[in-house]
Design a protein around this motif. Structure first.
Motif, PDB file in Angstrom:
ATOM      1  N   HIS A 100       0.826  -1.209   0.000  1.00  0.00           N
ATOM      2  CA  HIS A 100       0.000   0.000   0.000  1.00  0.00           C
ATOM      3  C   HIS A 100       0.858   1.257   0.000  1.00  0.00           C
ATOM      4  O   HIS A 100       2.058   1.221   0.314  1.00  0.00           O
ATOM      5  CB  HIS A 100      -0.944   0.001   1.213  1.00  0.00           C
ATOM      6  CG  HIS A 100      -0.241   0.119   2.527  1.00  0.00           C
ATOM      7  ND1 HIS A 100      -0.005   1.332   3.136  1.00  0.00           N
ATOM      8  CD2 HIS A 100       0.299  -0.812   3.346  1.00  0.00           C
ATOM      9  CE1 HIS A 100       0.636   1.137   4.280  1.00  0.00           C
ATOM     10  NE2 HIS A 100       0.835  -0.165   4.426  1.00  0.00           N
ATOM     11  N   SER A 101       0.237   2.369  -0.331  1.00  0.00           N
ATOM     12  CA  SER A 101       0.929   3.653  -0.362  1.00  0.00           C
ATOM     13  C   SER A 101       1.271   4.102   1.054  1.00  0.00           C
ATOM     14  O   SER A 101       0.616   3.722   2.022  1.00  0.00           O
ATOM     15  CB  SER A 101       0.042   4.711  -1.039  1.00  0.00           C
ATOM     16  OG  SER A 101      -1.165   4.904  -0.315  1.00  0.00           O
ATOM     17  N   ASN A 102       2.309   4.932   1.154  1.00  0.00           N
ATOM     18  CA  ASN A 102       2.727   5.496   2.448  1.00  0.00           C
ATOM     19  C   ASN A 102       2.971   4.414   3.499  1.00  0.00           C
ATOM     20  O   ASN A 102       2.606   4.569   4.674  1.00  0.00           O
ATOM     21  CB  ASN A 102       1.685   6.486   2.961  1.00  0.00           C
ATOM     22  CG  ASN A 102       1.303   7.525   1.926  1.00  0.00           C
ATOM     23  OD1 ASN A 102       0.157   7.569   1.482  1.00  0.00           O
ATOM     24  ND2 ASN A 102       2.247   8.342   1.508  1.00  0.00           N
ATOM     25  N   CYS A 103       3.597   3.317   3.067  1.00  0.00           N
ATOM     26  CA  CYS A 103       3.883   2.203   3.977  1.00  0.00           C
ATOM     27  C   CYS A 103       5.025   2.570   4.923  1.00  0.00           C
ATOM     28  O   CYS A 103       6.138   2.878   4.478  1.00  0.00           O
ATOM     29  CB  CYS A 103       4.254   0.954   3.174  1.00  0.00           C
ATOM     30  SG  CYS A 103       4.690  -0.475   4.182  1.00  0.00           S
ATOM     31  N   GLY A 104       4.758   2.537   6.212  1.00  0.00           N
ATOM     32  CA  GLY A 104       5.769   2.901   7.200  1.00  0.00           C
ATOM     33  C   GLY A 104       6.961   1.972   7.204  1.00  0.00           C
ATOM     34  O   GLY A 104       8.098   2.405   7.396  1.00  0.00           O
ATOM     35  N   GLY A 105       6.711   0.672   6.979  1.00  0.00           N
ATOM     36  CA  GLY A 105       7.812  -0.290   6.958  1.00  0.00           C
ATOM     37  C   GLY A 105       8.755  -0.047   5.809  1.00  0.00           C
ATOM     38  O   GLY A 105       9.979  -0.077   5.963  1.00  0.00           O
ATOM     39  N   CYS A 106       8.193   0.198   4.623  1.00  0.00           N
ATOM     40  CA  CYS A 106       9.026   0.481   3.447  1.00  0.00           C
ATOM     41  C   CYS A 106       9.773   1.796   3.625  1.00  0.00           C
ATOM     42  O   CYS A 106      10.950   1.911   3.275  1.00  0.00           O
ATOM     43  CB  CYS A 106       8.165   0.520   2.190  1.00  0.00           C
ATOM     44  SG  CYS A 106       7.557  -1.103   1.670  1.00  0.00           S
ATOM     45  N   ALA A 107       9.086   2.803   4.162  1.00  0.00           N
ATOM     46  CA  ALA A 107       9.713   4.103   4.379  1.00  0.00           C
ATOM     47  C   ALA A 107      10.867   3.996   5.364  1.00  0.00           C
ATOM     48  O   ALA A 107      11.896   4.651   5.209  1.00  0.00           O
ATOM     49  CB  ALA A 107       8.676   5.103   4.894  1.00  0.00           C
ATOM     50  N   ALA A 108      10.706   3.161   6.382  1.00  0.00           N
ATOM     51  CA  ALA A 108      11.753   2.989   7.386  1.00  0.00           C
ATOM     52  C   ALA A 108      13.007   2.377   6.776  1.00  0.00           C
ATOM     53  O   ALA A 108      14.118   2.584   7.277  1.00  0.00           O
ATOM     54  CB  ALA A 108      11.246   2.121   8.532  1.00  0.00           C
ATOM     55  N   TRP A 150       7.547   4.914  -3.349  1.00  0.00           N
ATOM     56  CA  TRP A 150       6.549   4.267  -4.211  1.00  0.00           C
ATOM     57  C   TRP A 150       7.138   3.008  -4.842  1.00  0.00           C
ATOM     58  O   TRP A 150       6.513   1.938  -4.844  1.00  0.00           O
ATOM     59  CB  TRP A 150       6.115   5.268  -5.281  1.00  0.00           C
ATOM     60  CG  TRP A 150       5.087   4.785  -6.258  1.00  0.00           C
ATOM     61  CD1 TRP A 150       5.300   3.964  -7.324  1.00  0.00           C
ATOM     62  CD2 TRP A 150       3.692   5.101  -6.282  1.00  0.00           C
ATOM     63  NE1 TRP A 150       4.125   3.751  -8.020  1.00  0.00           N
ATOM     64  CE2 TRP A 150       3.122   4.442  -7.396  1.00  0.00           C
ATOM     65  CE3 TRP A 150       2.873   5.888  -5.476  1.00  0.00           C
ATOM     66  CZ2 TRP A 150       1.760   4.539  -7.723  1.00  0.00           C
ATOM     67  CZ3 TRP A 150       1.521   5.984  -5.814  1.00  0.00           C
ATOM     68  CH2 TRP A 150       0.981   5.324  -6.900  1.00  0.00           C
ATOM     69  N   MET A 151       8.347   3.133  -5.368  1.00  0.00           N
ATOM     70  CA  MET A 151       8.998   1.984  -6.003  1.00  0.00           C
ATOM     71  C   MET A 151       9.315   0.900  -4.980  1.00  0.00           C
ATOM     72  O   MET A 151       9.195  -0.290  -5.268  1.00  0.00           O
ATOM     73  CB  MET A 151      10.254   2.432  -6.742  1.00  0.00           C
ATOM     74  CG  MET A 151       9.961   3.202  -8.017  1.00  0.00           C
ATOM     75  SD  MET A 151      11.453   3.613  -8.966  1.00  0.00           S
ATOM     76  CE  MET A 151      12.073   4.986  -8.009  1.00  0.00           C
ATOM     77  N   MET A 152       9.706   1.310  -3.780  1.00  0.00           N
ATOM     78  CA  MET A 152       9.985   0.344  -2.714  1.00  0.00           C
ATOM     79  C   MET A 152       8.744  -0.479  -2.412  1.00  0.00           C
ATOM     80  O   MET A 152       8.817  -1.701  -2.258  1.00  0.00           O
ATOM     81  CB  MET A 152      10.450   1.097  -1.460  1.00  0.00           C
ATOM     82  CG  MET A 152      10.740   0.215  -0.264  1.00  0.00           C
ATOM     83  SD  MET A 152      12.294  -0.700  -0.441  1.00  0.00           S
ATOM     84  CE  MET A 152      12.127  -1.884   0.912  1.00  0.00           C
ATOM     85  N   GLU A 153       7.597   0.174  -2.353  1.00  0.00           N
ATOM     86  CA  GLU A 153       6.344  -0.532  -2.060  1.00  0.00           C
ATOM     87  C   GLU A 153       6.007  -1.532  -3.150  1.00  0.00           C
ATOM     88  O   GLU A 153       5.604  -2.672  -2.864  1.00  0.00           O
ATOM     89  CB  GLU A 153       5.214   0.494  -1.899  1.00  0.00           C
ATOM     90  CG  GLU A 153       5.347   1.357  -0.655  1.00  0.00           C
ATOM     91  CD  GLU A 153       4.609   2.673  -0.741  1.00  0.00           C
ATOM     92  OE1 GLU A 153       4.731   3.480   0.203  1.00  0.00           O
ATOM     93  OE2 GLU A 153       3.904   2.910  -1.754  1.00  0.00           O
TER      94      GLU A 153
END
Length: 208
Positions: A100-108, A150-153
């Motif tokens: 999903h968008s704005n994923c905290g795990g991916c952002a971390a 976005w690409m990470m997600e």
């Protein structure tokens, strides 16, 4: 807590009454058609976005919708055992990995924070998607942080589909066309769902 109590009262009065026959049938057991693997994020509601009823989805939720690669182990493995049960015991026909968008795990992973030092188990869990992170950082150096997120997600979803194929019984069922795998990217703020196309390696709108 009061809001939750009021919610269960409303459920019993409205939703349960509207689906009494469905719940009566579910007393005998479950027969879900799909294993839905998604993030634990509270903004993602699998039944709402797929318009499914109780008994249709067998749901696995964890941080960043991760599927650890298959391995023989005597450890306690929640995600692996749930996949095993869904495929071998319940005989699901589909497996969906939904990021999903704005994923905290991916952002971390993309933008590491010292906060993770206070969350040792979360930090360890996210090591499973470091190969995805490393690829994004290496191949897309000039991209904005938002684009990298976005690409990470999306790349993470594809990676988890690959991990599913390391499960011998999943690989065999896919080979026999007894099981279908699909990767989704759900955009919270627009309600759009992009579905991965293995043929061209791209995500395409699936609900426009």
């Amino acid at each position: 807590m009061q809001k939750l109590i009021e919610g269960i009262m409303k459920f019993r009065r409205e939703d349960f009454e509207a689906h009494q026959e469905l719940f009566k049938g579910l007393e005998k057991g479950q027969n879900p058609h799909t294993l839905f693997i998604c993030c634990s994020d509270s903004r993602v509601d699998p039944n709402m976005i797929t318009k499914t009823l109780p008994g249709e989805l067998f749901i696995i939720r964890n941080i960043a919708n991760i599927v650890p690669p298959y391995r023989e182990t005597k450890e306690y493995v929640a995600t692996t055992s749930a996949i095993e049960y869904a495929v071998l015991m319940l005989g699901v026909e589909n497996i969906i990995v939904c990021g999903h968008s704005n994923c905290g795990g991916c952002a971390a992973c993309i933008n590491p924070s010292e906060e993770l030092n206070e969350l040792p188990h979360t930090k360890k869990w996210l090591e499973l998607i470091h190969p995805v992170r490393d690829y994004i950082i290496r191949e897309f150096k000039g991209e904005e942080l938002e684009a990298k997120g976005w690409m990470m997600e999306q790349f993470n979803v594809v990676e988890q589909l690959k991990h599913l194929m390391t499960f011998p019984y999943i690989k065999e069922k896919v080979r026999k066309n007894e099981l279908m795998l699909s990767g989704w990217h759900y955009i919270i703020e627009t309600g759009e769902i992009y579905i991965y196309n293995k043929e061209d390696g791209e995500f395409h709108p699936g609900n426009k």
